[in-house]
Design an enzyme around this catalytic site. Structure first.
Site, PDB file in Angstrom:
ATOM      1  N   ASP A  35      -0.782  -2.532   3.692  1.00 53.98           N
ATOM      2  CA  ASP A  35      -0.346  -1.716   4.826  1.00 53.98           C
ATOM      3  C   ASP A  35      -0.015  -2.574   6.047  1.00 53.98           C
ATOM      4  OD1 ASP A  35       0.289   0.660   6.046  1.00 53.98           O
ATOM      5  OD2 ASP A  35      -1.774   1.276   6.442  1.00 53.98           O
ATOM      6  N   GLY A  38       5.624  -1.914   8.504  1.00 54.31           N
ATOM      7  CA  GLY A  38       6.461  -1.302   9.546  1.00 54.31           C
ATOM      8  C   GLY A  38       6.011  -1.737  10.927  1.00 54.31           C
ATOM      9  N   ARG A  48      12.061  -1.525  10.467  1.00 54.11           N
ATOM     10  CA  ARG A  48      10.949  -1.464   9.506  1.00 54.11           C
ATOM     11  C   ARG A  48      11.271  -2.201   8.201  1.00 54.11           C
ATOM     12  NH1 ARG A  48       6.998   2.238   9.950  1.00 54.11           N
ATOM     13  NH2 ARG A  48       7.002   2.641   7.715  1.00 54.11           N
ATOM     14  N   ASN A  83       5.099   8.529   0.019  1.00 52.90           N
ATOM     15  CA  ASN A  83       6.136   7.706   0.660  1.00 52.90           C
ATOM     16  C   ASN A  83       7.545   8.313   0.592  1.00 52.90           C
ATOM     17  OD1 ASN A  83       4.656   4.426  -0.093  1.00 52.90           O
ATOM     18  ND2 ASN A  83       4.398   5.797   1.663  1.00 52.90           N
ATOM     19  N   GLU A 222     -16.232  -2.807  -4.351  1.00 53.32           N
ATOM     20  CA  GLU A 222     -16.472  -3.333  -3.006  1.00 53.32           C
ATOM     21  C   GLU A 222     -15.189  -3.155  -2.197  1.00 53.32           C
ATOM     22  OE1 GLU A 222     -19.297  -4.301  -1.968  1.00 53.32           O
ATOM     23  OE2 GLU A 222     -20.389  -4.606  -3.835  1.00 53.32           O
TER      24      GLU A 222
END
Ligand code: V0D
Length: 262
Positions: A35, A38, A48, A83, A222
């Site tokens: 992530d 953009g 972007r 998306n 984790e």
């Protein structure tokens, strides 16, 4: 069954740990939510799309390094079922990335014995994108090094709904006895059926959530979050995540080991 296959070449894993200093325990399966692409671009006054292009370079860098360290499976969240709601131009650009990525990188993947796979609903992916992906999958399917698994048009809820549908179908047709249905059977109906669960999840870009990514499979994983945007993520960040993973494993290891042996 996984254990036998995934722990076969242990020597290389240990050696990788030594050369990288402090990476004693290398996770078998690393999953990443990539992530912040953009926002990385916007911060620089770029469109972007420029962030996505840069993000691809990070994919190559991280693939090289995880493979070198002896990670067995790297799952990358490339495109979510949500998306599609992005601007049409952006989606169009994203769908060209697999082709671009493979044009410049497939040879290296083959040389490094990496196996390319995809996980998700491929029915909505454009033909030209699928052609590139199919070629990469088929030209690397003999490789027995790291599995590079792209989650593409993937969403956990839809994956689980599909598993329900197939399971119910199999019960009705007599292929599956409902009394048999346990955790293992359910896992076998998910898109990740041939893979071990992730040991470590990394999310870049500052958000602290799972966003419909591998919800069933992440039950004991984790989780490691960083504010760093994906295009800025590098080998040092990866090492830090794996080092932290190793520390946590040492603390809670006993309990976890018991779980997988039962
Ligand atoms: C953009 C960050 C590689 C996330 C990484 C279709 C967003 C770069 C692939 C790829 C994307 C997928 C399949 C394959 C080979 C490469 C990719 C998408 C987006 C969405 F077989 N990067 N990448 N696919 N981005």
């Amino acid at each position: 069954m996984f254990e036998k296959f995934f722990f076969r070449k242990n020597e290389k894993r240990r050696e990788a740990g030594r050369v990288s200093g402090g990476l004693h325990k290398i996770p078998t399966h690393v999953a990443i939510i990539m992530d912040g692409n953009g926002r990385w671009a916007q911060e620089r006054g770029l469109p972007r799309i420029a962030g996505h292009r840069e993000a691809m370079k990070t994919v190559k860098k991280v693939t090289r390094e995880t493979s070198r360290l002896g990670v067995k499976v790297l799952t990358l969240y490339a495109f979510s079922t949500e998306n599609w709601r992005r601007p049409k131009k952006e989606v169009e650009y994203l769908m060209k990335l697999p082709q671009q990525f493979l044009r410049s990188y497939l040879v290296e993947l083959i040389e490094n014995n990496i196996q390319v796979r995809v996980m998700g609903d491929m029915s909505r992916i454009p033909d030209y994108t699928m052609r590139a992906i199919h070629q990469a999958v088929s030209r690397t399917k003999q490789n027995d090094g790291m599995i590079l698994n792209f989650a593409l048009n993937y969403g956990s809820h839809s994956e689980i709904a599909e598993a329900f549908r197939t399971m119910i179908h199999d019960v009705r047709s007599g292929k599956l006895d409902e009394e048999q249905v346990d955790e293992k059977i359910v896992s076998g109906y998910l898109l990740s059926k041939s893979l071990p669960d992730p040991d470590l999840l990394i999310r870049t870009g500052g958000e602290i959530r799972l966003s419909n990514f591998m919800l069933w499979q992440l039950a004991y994983t984790e989780l490691w979050f960083t504010d760093t945007f994906w295009p800025d993520f590098d080998e040092d960040d990866l090492h830090e995540a794996i080092r932290d993973f190793g520390k946590r494993q040492r603390r809670y290891g006993g309990l976890k080991e018991n779980r997988s042996e039962k």
